[in-house]
Design a protein around this motif. Structure first.
Motif, PDB file in Angstrom:
ATOM      1  N   LEU A 150      -3.655  -0.586   1.051  1.00 13.60           N
ATOM      2  CA  LEU A 150      -4.385  -0.629  -0.215  1.00 13.60           C
ATOM      3  C   LEU A 150      -3.439  -0.628  -1.418  1.00 13.60           C
ATOM      4  O   LEU A 150      -3.648  -1.364  -2.384  1.00 13.60           O
ATOM      5  N   ARG A 151      -2.388   0.181  -1.371  1.00 19.52           N
ATOM      6  CA  ARG A 151      -1.476   0.263  -2.518  1.00 19.52           C
ATOM      7  C   ARG A 151      -0.774  -1.086  -2.754  1.00 19.52           C
ATOM      8  O   ARG A 151      -0.678  -1.559  -3.893  1.00 19.52           O
ATOM      9  N   LEU A 152      -0.302  -1.696  -1.670  1.00 19.22           N
ATOM     10  CA  LEU A 152       0.358  -2.996  -1.807  1.00 19.22           C
ATOM     11  C   LEU A 152      -0.624  -4.058  -2.275  1.00 19.22           C
ATOM     12  O   LEU A 152      -0.284  -4.912  -3.112  1.00 19.22           O
TER      13      LEU A 152
ATOM     14  N   LEU B 245      10.935  -9.386  -4.055  1.00 16.92           N
ATOM     15  CA  LEU B 245       9.585  -8.943  -3.718  1.00 16.92           C
ATOM     16  C   LEU B 245       9.425  -8.782  -2.212  1.00 16.92           C
ATOM     17  O   LEU B 245       8.819  -7.813  -1.737  1.00 16.92           O
ATOM     18  N   VAL B 246       9.987  -9.724  -1.461  1.00 16.03           N
ATOM     19  CA  VAL B 246       9.926  -9.623   0.000  1.00 16.03           C
ATOM     20  C   VAL B 246      10.668  -8.383   0.476  1.00 16.03           C
ATOM     21  O   VAL B 246      10.195  -7.636   1.345  1.00 16.03           O
ATOM     22  N   LEU B 247      11.863  -8.141  -0.090  1.00 19.25           N
ATOM     23  CA  LEU B 247      12.632  -6.974   0.318  1.00 19.25           C
ATOM     24  C   LEU B 247      11.892  -5.675   0.048  1.00 19.25           C
ATOM     25  O   LEU B 247      11.951  -4.726   0.830  1.00 19.25           O
ATOM     26  N   VAL B 248      11.175  -5.628  -1.074  1.00 19.87           N
ATOM     27  CA  VAL B 248      10.455  -4.416  -1.444  1.00 19.87           C
ATOM     28  C   VAL B 248       9.222  -4.214  -0.581  1.00 19.87           C
ATOM     29  O   VAL B 248       8.920  -3.108  -0.126  1.00 19.87           O
ATOM     30  N   THR B 249       8.480  -5.300  -0.331  1.00 19.20           N
ATOM     31  CA  THR B 249       7.178  -5.169   0.332  1.00 19.20           C
ATOM     32  C   THR B 249       7.272  -5.105   1.851  1.00 19.20           C
ATOM     33  O   THR B 249       6.459  -4.435   2.488  1.00 19.20           O
ATOM     34  N   VAL B 250       8.246  -5.798   2.439  1.00 14.79           N
ATOM     35  CA  VAL B 250       8.320  -5.807   3.911  1.00 14.79           C
ATOM     36  C   VAL B 250       9.704  -5.361   4.379  1.00 14.79           C
ATOM     37  O   VAL B 250      10.211  -5.847   5.386  1.00 14.79           O
ATOM     38  N   ALA B 251      10.302  -4.435   3.636  1.00 11.30           N
ATOM     39  CA  ALA B 251      11.659  -3.999   3.979  1.00 11.30           C
ATOM     40  C   ALA B 251      11.725  -3.413   5.382  1.00 11.30           C
ATOM     41  O   ALA B 251      12.736  -3.544   6.073  1.00 11.30           O
ATOM     42  N   GLN B 252      10.639  -2.771   5.823  1.00  8.08           N
ATOM     43  CA  GLN B 252      10.659  -2.162   7.143  1.00  8.08           C
ATOM     44  C   GLN B 252      10.685  -3.194   8.260  1.00  8.08           C
ATOM     45  O   GLN B 252      11.014  -2.881   9.401  1.00  8.08           O
TER      46      GLN B 252
END
Length: 408
Positions: A346-348, A384-391
């Motif tokens: 939800l936050r993302l 943005l990719v690094l922040v959102t799917v870093a895991q």
């Protein structure tokens, strides 16, 4: 996540992207958004970036960080231009590759054999390459007609192009995809334009470069050699205990990396242009590293990242006013992603919805966007990719760490 699930997600993402581009093109009337001309230009602009990304991938999968890709590309350009002028265009391509391999060998000797910090060595190669290129150009090109210390004469000959018959006008036949593109039918014409851009008047060297993407995947993930090379970057001590020649594998990775970077440099002086000019690489080695990170150290993802960079650049060159439409496209894609993620993250989803709203407000309140913002778009996307799917991004575990036998 299984491989089949991953492939399905890629296909769904591609379909959503195509639908969004078609809808935005229909609403705004900006046909260049999915035009074959823009797609063809994006492919040409993406090739040297993609080769730089593959260069970084081969080296880092073997455990050696290669920040010297830019310098290796510079050596490839000047060597390619010299041999291309003296012996012909294909000799220039070969010389560019060999020049990159030589620079890669220097990086391997210093980092793998002597254990020098890999980041420092990469930066040093970039600095050294500028001086070496100037020295070589002064020696090889000064006094030649139309050339000088910072520019070569044109290479001899040209690399031919191919078009697929019937579909894209090859061999003097029909142009089915071109007819569908001009019809401007929702979705169908957009798909036809994109496919035609990939099949019409494609340089033979572009075909070779594109083929290196699946070839890299097959070699690194489907062969025993690839398994050994990747093990040198994931856990060299364990690989060494099983008989894998870790240092040799790292040498192989860096040499292939140099060759790919040199090929990217040769592409710039044989396909993108016909001459060498100082500063011709324009930071593409560093952009390739960003594409590699965007692609999670995978060949297909790296190619997708390179196309993203090339597309934004191509749209700017072909129709500067069309770049403004990217704001609307970004808003649509952000809202689509927010809808997909609203139940699980939800936050993302909320963050993406706000970003989409901001892009839409900018689109409505402006008539154009600064050129600098266009060039920054791929970098912002990567962040943005690094922040959102870093895991989900995972670099090889031992990148940048020198190895000596007996190390734990």
């Amino acid at each position: 996540m299984s491989a089949a699930t991953g492939r399905h997600r890629w296909w769904r993402a591609a379909l959503v992207l195509l639908l969004a581009m078609s809808a935005v093109r229909t609403v705004t009337g900006v046909d260049e958004l999915t035009g074959s001309g823009v797609v063809g230009a994006a492919l040409r602009l993406a090739v040297p970036i993609g080769l730089a990304g593959l260069s970084g991938l081969w080296s880092e999968r073997a455990g050696v960080a290669n920040l010297g890709i830019e310098g290796m590309m510079i050596i490839g350009t000047v060597c390619g231009a010299w041999a291309g002028y003296a012996y012909g265009v294909w000799a220039g391509v070969l010389a560019g590759v060999l020049g990159g391999v030589a620079a890669g060998l220097l990086h391997a000797v210093v980092t793998v054999t002597f254990g020098v910090d890999q980041v420092v060595c990469g930066i040093a190669i970039n600095i050294l390459a500028v001086g070496v290129a100037r020295f070589m150009s002064v020696i090889a090109f000064s006094g030649l007609p139309g050339a000088g210390a910072t520019q070569s004469p044109p290479v001899r000959g040209t690399i031919g192009t191919v078009s697929v018959p019937v579909l894209a006008g090859g061999g003097g036949g029909g142009d089915l995809l071109g007819g569908l593109e001009r019809a401007r039918i929702f979705l169908l014409s957009d798909l036809a334009g994109i496919v035609r851009g990939l099949l019409h008047e494609v340089s033979l060297l572009t075909v070779v470069a594109v083929a290196l993407v699946p070839l890299s995947f097959l070699l690194l993930w489907r062969t025993a050699f690839g398994l050994r090379l990747r093990s040198a970057g994931e856990h060299p001590a364990a690989a060494d205990s099983l008989g894998v020649p870790v240092l040799r594998m790292r040498y192989y990775g860096v040499l292939v990396s140099g060759g790919l970077a040199g090929l990217g440099g040769a592409y710039l002086v044989t396909v993108s242009s016909t001459v060498y000019r100082e500063g011709q690489t324009g930071g593409r080695g560093f952009i390739g590293l960003a594409a590699m990170i965007f692609g999670n150290w995978r060949p297909t993802g790296t190619a997708a990242g390179a196309l993203l960079f090339g597309y934004a650049d191509a749209l700017q060159l072909r129709q500067a006013s069309a770049v403004h439409v990217l704001l609307l496209l970004g808003a649509v894609l952000a809202w689509a992603a927010a809808i997909v993620l609203v139940r699980t993250r939800l936050r993302l989803a909320g963050t993406l919805a706000l970003l989409g709203a901001a892009a839409f407000v900018l689109f409505q309140g402006t008539d154009s966007v600064p050129t600098q913002l266009v060039y920054a778009t791929p970098y912002l996307t990567t962040l943005l990719v690094l922040v959102t799917v870093a895991q989900r991004l995972r670099m090889p575990a031992y990148v940048g760490i020198p190895y000596r036998r007996g190390d734990a």
